[in-house]
Write a protein that holds these residues in place. Structure first.
Motif, PDB file in Angstrom:
ATOM      1  N   MET A 111      35.254  25.937  47.221  1.00 37.25           N
ATOM      2  CA  MET A 111      35.916  25.987  45.918  1.00 37.25           C
ATOM      3  C   MET A 111      35.475  24.797  45.078  1.00 37.25           C
ATOM      4  SD  MET A 111      37.780  28.692  46.612  1.00 37.25           S
ATOM      5  CE  MET A 111      39.002  28.785  45.320  1.00 37.25           C
ATOM      6  N   PHE A 112      35.628  24.929  43.780  1.00 33.90           N
ATOM      7  CA  PHE A 112      35.333  23.828  42.860  1.00 33.90           C
ATOM      8  C   PHE A 112      36.399  23.814  41.769  1.00 33.90           C
ATOM      9  CE2 PHE A 112      33.536  27.380  40.657  1.00 33.90           C
ATOM     10  CZ  PHE A 112      33.647  27.089  39.314  1.00 33.90           C
ATOM     11  N   LEU A 113      36.566  22.673  41.185  1.00 36.66           N
ATOM     12  CA  LEU A 113      37.556  22.489  40.126  1.00 36.66           C
ATOM     13  C   LEU A 113      36.951  22.905  38.796  1.00 36.66           C
ATOM     14  CD1 LEU A 113      40.318  21.487  39.159  1.00 36.66           C
ATOM     15  CD2 LEU A 113      39.320  19.187  38.971  1.00 36.66           C
ATOM     16  N   CYS A 114      37.548  23.885  38.171  1.00 34.12           N
ATOM     17  CA  CYS A 114      37.056  24.397  36.885  1.00 34.12           C
ATOM     18  C   CYS A 114      37.701  23.588  35.764  1.00 34.12           C
ATOM     19  CB  CYS A 114      37.378  25.874  36.739  1.00 34.12           C
ATOM     20  SG  CYS A 114      36.746  26.610  35.225  1.00 34.12           S
ATOM     21  N   VAL A 115      36.853  22.994  34.929  1.00 32.16           N
ATOM     22  CA  VAL A 115      37.342  22.181  33.819  1.00 32.16           C
ATOM     23  C   VAL A 115      37.352  22.980  32.526  1.00 32.16           C
ATOM     24  CG1 VAL A 115      36.991  20.026  32.534  1.00 32.16           C
ATOM     25  CG2 VAL A 115      36.429  20.135  34.979  1.00 32.16           C
ATOM     26  N   THR A 116      36.353  23.872  32.349  1.00 34.04           N
ATOM     27  CA  THR A 116      36.249  24.656  31.120  1.00 34.04           C
ATOM     28  C   THR A 116      37.235  25.822  31.143  1.00 34.04           C
ATOM     29  OG1 THR A 116      34.494  26.003  32.084  1.00 34.04           O
ATOM     30  CG2 THR A 116      33.830  24.018  30.867  1.00 34.04           C
ATOM     31  N   LYS A 117      37.292  26.501  30.011  1.00 36.27           N
ATOM     32  CA  LYS A 117      38.179  27.657  29.882  1.00 36.27           C
ATOM     33  C   LYS A 117      37.589  28.836  30.649  1.00 36.27           C
ATOM     34  CE  LYS A 117      40.569  30.448  26.421  1.00 36.27           C
ATOM     35  NZ  LYS A 117      40.718  30.727  24.961  1.00 36.27           N
ATOM     36  N   PHE A 118      38.420  29.523  31.408  1.00 38.73           N
ATOM     37  CA  PHE A 118      37.955  30.627  32.273  1.00 38.73           C
ATOM     38  C   PHE A 118      38.973  31.758  32.211  1.00 38.73           C
ATOM     39  CE2 PHE A 118      37.261  32.907  36.224  1.00 38.73           C
ATOM     40  CZ  PHE A 118      35.880  32.970  36.278  1.00 38.73           C
ATOM     41  N   ASP A 119      38.445  32.974  32.049  1.00 39.31           N
ATOM     42  CA  ASP A 119      39.310  34.166  31.961  1.00 39.31           C
ATOM     43  C   ASP A 119      39.550  34.694  33.382  1.00 39.31           C
ATOM     44  OD1 ASP A 119      40.784  36.271  31.115  1.00 39.31           O
ATOM     45  OD2 ASP A 119      39.173  37.301  30.032  1.00 39.31           O
ATOM     46  N   LEU A 120      40.513  34.104  34.050  1.00 41.42           N
ATOM     47  CA  LEU A 120      40.804  34.500  35.426  1.00 41.42           C
ATOM     48  C   LEU A 120      41.441  35.890  35.528  1.00 41.42           C
ATOM     49  CD1 LEU A 120      40.858  33.716  38.410  1.00 41.42           C
ATOM     50  CD2 LEU A 120      43.081  32.643  38.007  1.00 41.42           C
ATOM     51  N   PRO A 121      42.370  36.304  34.654  1.00 40.98           N
ATOM     52  CA  PRO A 121      42.964  37.656  34.785  1.00 40.98           C
ATOM     53  C   PRO A 121      41.934  38.778  34.684  1.00 40.98           C
ATOM     54  CG  PRO A 121      44.325  36.297  33.377  1.00 40.98           C
ATOM     55  CD  PRO A 121      43.060  35.511  33.619  1.00 40.98           C
ATOM     56  N   ALA A 122      40.918  38.590  33.834  1.00 41.12           N
ATOM     57  CA  ALA A 122      39.892  39.639  33.700  1.00 41.12           C
ATOM     58  C   ALA A 122      39.100  39.787  34.995  1.00 41.12           C
ATOM     59  CB  ALA A 122      38.962  39.312  32.538  1.00 41.12           C
ATOM     60  N   LEU A 123      38.745  38.653  35.653  1.00 42.65           N
ATOM     61  CA  LEU A 123      38.004  38.717  36.904  1.00 42.65           C
ATOM     62  C   LEU A 123      38.844  39.348  38.014  1.00 42.65           C
ATOM     63  CD1 LEU A 123      35.472  38.050  38.503  1.00 42.65           C
ATOM     64  CD2 LEU A 123      36.377  35.753  38.875  1.00 42.65           C
ATOM     65  N   LYS A 124      40.138  39.011  38.071  1.00 43.21           N
ATOM     66  CA  LYS A 124      41.007  39.609  39.087  1.00 43.21           C
ATOM     67  C   LYS A 124      41.186  41.104  38.847  1.00 43.21           C
ATOM     68  CE  LYS A 124      44.537  37.544  40.780  1.00 43.21           C
ATOM     69  NZ  LYS A 124      44.005  37.261  42.124  1.00 43.21           N
ATOM     70  N   GLN A 125      41.216  41.516  37.578  1.00 46.28           N
ATOM     71  CA  GLN A 125      41.346  42.946  37.275  1.00 46.28           C
ATOM     72  C   GLN A 125      40.096  43.711  37.726  1.00 46.28           C
ATOM     73  OE1 GLN A 125      42.018  43.782  33.151  1.00 46.28           O
ATOM     74  NE2 GLN A 125      42.349  45.979  33.486  1.00 46.28           N
ATOM     75  N   ILE A 126      38.917  43.094  37.563  1.00 43.26           N
ATOM     76  CA  ILE A 126      37.674  43.749  37.995  1.00 43.26           C
ATOM     77  C   ILE A 126      37.674  43.935  39.508  1.00 43.26           C
ATOM     78  CG2 ILE A 126      35.172  43.477  38.147  1.00 43.26           C
ATOM     79  CD1 ILE A 126      35.308  41.950  35.481  1.00 43.26           C
ATOM     80  N   THR A 127      38.036  42.873  40.235  1.00 39.17           N
ATOM     81  CA  THR A 127      38.054  42.975  41.698  1.00 39.17           C
ATOM     82  C   THR A 127      39.111  43.960  42.181  1.00 39.17           C
ATOM     83  OG1 THR A 127      39.510  41.042  41.768  1.00 39.17           O
ATOM     84  CG2 THR A 127      37.137  40.651  41.985  1.00 39.17           C
ATOM     85  N   ASN A 128      40.259  44.001  41.509  1.00 40.25           N
ATOM     86  CA  ASN A 128      41.307  44.953  41.909  1.00 40.25           C
ATOM     87  C   ASN A 128      40.864  46.394  41.688  1.00 40.25           C
ATOM     88  OD1 ASN A 128      43.053  42.891  42.687  1.00 40.25           O
ATOM     89  ND2 ASN A 128      43.982  42.728  40.651  1.00 40.25           N
ATOM     90  N   ASN A 129      40.127  46.631  40.606  1.00 45.90           N
ATOM     91  CA  ASN A 129      39.621  47.984  40.356  1.00 45.90           C
ATOM     92  C   ASN A 129      38.611  48.406  41.419  1.00 45.90           C
ATOM     93  OD1 ASN A 129      41.181  48.288  38.045  1.00 45.90           O
ATOM     94  ND2 ASN A 129      39.581  47.492  36.686  1.00 45.90           N
ATOM     95  N   ILE A 130      37.761  47.458  41.836  1.00 47.30           N
ATOM     96  CA  ILE A 130      36.783  47.775  42.882  1.00 47.30           C
ATOM     97  C   ILE A 130      37.486  48.107  44.194  1.00 47.30           C
ATOM     98  CG2 ILE A 130      34.834  46.888  44.209  1.00 47.30           C
ATOM     99  CD1 ILE A 130      34.116  45.141  41.820  1.00 47.30           C
ATOM    100  N   ILE A 131      38.497  47.294  44.537  1.00 47.84           N
ATOM    101  CA  ILE A 131      39.246  47.536  45.771  1.00 47.84           C
ATOM    102  C   ILE A 131      39.981  48.875  45.709  1.00 47.84           C
ATOM    103  CG2 ILE A 131      41.167  46.691  47.173  1.00 47.84           C
ATOM    104  CD1 ILE A 131      40.331  43.852  46.369  1.00 47.84           C
ATOM    105  N   LYS A 132      40.490  49.211  44.537  1.00 51.62           N
ATOM    106  CA  LYS A 132      41.221  50.469  44.378  1.00 51.62           C
ATOM    107  C   LYS A 132      40.311  51.676  44.589  1.00 51.62           C
ATOM    108  CE  LYS A 132      44.199  52.909  41.094  1.00 51.62           C
ATOM    109  NZ  LYS A 132      44.799  52.876  39.725  1.00 51.62           N
ATOM    110  N   VAL A 133      39.085  51.597  44.086  1.00 53.63           N
ATOM    111  CA  VAL A 133      38.147  52.723  44.238  1.00 53.63           C
ATOM    112  C   VAL A 133      37.648  52.826  45.679  1.00 53.63           C
ATOM    113  CG1 VAL A 133      35.913  53.634  43.519  1.00 53.63           C
ATOM    114  CG2 VAL A 133      37.458  52.676  41.816  1.00 53.63           C
TER     115      VAL A 133
END
Length: 399
Positions: free
Chosen positions: A17-39
């Motif tokens: 893991m690394f510490l993210c300093v910049t702005k990051f859209d975490l909900p969008a990435l989690k939604q993508i992974t959840n959709n993949i797992i769902k399919v």
């Protein structure tokens, strides 16, 4: 050395893991992974079809082991085994579990870039397997469909043909899903940081567009065969495909052909016909070569005259009328055997007089064996009625 996406020896990178300093859209990435797992978690129909495929191959291995369609079906089964061994769902779940949950903490720790690279490699391998399944299933389905049309083991060809159709449709749907997953996850590579050693080879870069890497524009051309009897057709370019100008182009094309025919006929009429005439010498009979005959006595002339009157000249027998080949001429076992022999000769010579030209080779052998058994019966009573009944069931009803 195989490429990283095709190598089974590539191990997943450690969870870092690394510490993210910049702005990051975490909900969008989690939604993508959840959709993949769902399919991926709802692929039980594909697992059932793969089980049916393996059982069919085990049952009919001795009967169809030399068939080309059966060999392509074995390729489909091999690709399905690689799909089950890949286990993309587990890799996505591991990456999704490394993502932090939304909380009150200001510090945001994200997985490293190597972890996302490994997930993208598994998606590439998954897409290649889906392309392999769709291509081989299409090739195998061509041969099984041909068997069904020719009624050759059709009851054993319907099952694999239906199975291949379902596998093809499922693989095409999953292939489209994989390209969408890749395009959604690839932009996050530049937002994640490298931690530790790079597990990819030097100068190796992941493709930006998975559709272009897989050449999905020509996916419909994969699996087609170039038949030997296929001929090139020359198409006239004067006819365009525009709907508005289609009628005008056809009329212009016809008028142009008519004008060319009229001009050619006019040229043929005007062109003079030159005929070479040569004077052939006329043969003049020579008076000295005239045959005056030989003098005969009265006794020899009378003898010659009597022999010509009493003798019978050899007369040429009239040509026999060819007997028409028809199934209505069968009345007994002798005529039935003659009919079978003539019909088989016509079939071997591909003659138009053959009455069973619409039957396949297997259907003709079945009909022939039944008629030969009818000839071998000890009692020849009502053989014509039995013959007409068999002829209607196994020949006329197939028209």
């Amino acid at each position: 050395m195989p490429l990283p996406w095709n190598s089974a020896t590539v191990l997943p990178p450690p969870v870092t893991m690394f510490l993210c300093v910049t702005k990051f859209d975490l909900p969008a990435l989690k939604q993508i992974t959840n959709n993949i797992i769902k399919v991926l978690s709802k692929q039980s129909p594909l697992h059932k079809e793969s089980a049916i495929c393996s059982r069919f191959l085990y049952k009919y291995d001795k009967k169809f082991r030399n068939d080309i369609g059966y060999r392509n079906l074995r390729k489909v089964n091999t690709a399905l085994r690689k799909y089950l061994a890949l286990n993309l769902l587990k890799e996505i779940e591991n990456f999704s579990s490394a993502l932090p949950t939304a909380g009150d903490d200001d510090d945001l720790y994200l997985p490293s870039r190597q972890m996302l690279q490994y997930v993208l490699l598994r998606i590439m391998a998954f897409a290649k397997i889906m392309v392999r399944i769709s291509t081989c299933s299409k090739q195998a389905a061509v041969f099984y469909l041909d068997r069904i049309k020719r009624a050759e083991s059709h009851w054993m060809s319907l099952l694999p043909y239906a199975l291949l159709s379902r596998l093809w449709s499922m693989s095409m749907v999953l292939l489209q899903h994989s390209t969408v997953w890749y395009s959604n996850l690839y932009p996050y590579l530049n937002k994640l940081q490298m931690k530790g050693l790079d597990f990819l080879p030097n100068n190796y870069e992941l493709p930006e567009d998975l559709d272009q890497w897989l050449d999905l524009k020509h996916i419909d051309e994969f699996g087609k065969f170039d038949w030997a009897q296929k001929k090139d057709i020359n198409i006239d370019n004067t006819l365009n495909d525009d709907d508005n100008d289609l009628l005008d182009n056809i009329l212009d094309y016809v008028n142009q052909n008519d004008d060319n025919e009229i001009e050619s006929q006019h040229e043929e009429e005007i062109k003079p016909i030159s005929v070479k005439t040569e004077e052939a010498p006329i043969a003049v009979p020579n008076i000295t070569e005239i045959d005056h005959g030989v003098a005969l006595s009265r006794e020899s002339f009378k003898l010659l005259l009597n022999t010509s009157k009493n003798g019978k000249q050899d007369q040429v027998p009239p040509p026999k009328k060819e007997r028409q080949h028809s199934y209505k001429t069968v009345t007994n076992s002798t005529s039935l055997k003659k009919f079978i022999e003539v019909e088989e000769n016509f079939r071997n010579e591909s003659d138009s007089k053959s009455l069973t030209s619409h039957l396949s080779l297997m259907q003709w052998h079945a009909l022939k064996n039944t008629l030969l058994k009818l000839c071998d019966t000890p009692t020849n009573r009502k053989i014509d009625k039995k013959f007409h009944k068999i002829w209607k069931q196994k020949c006329l009803d197939y028209m």
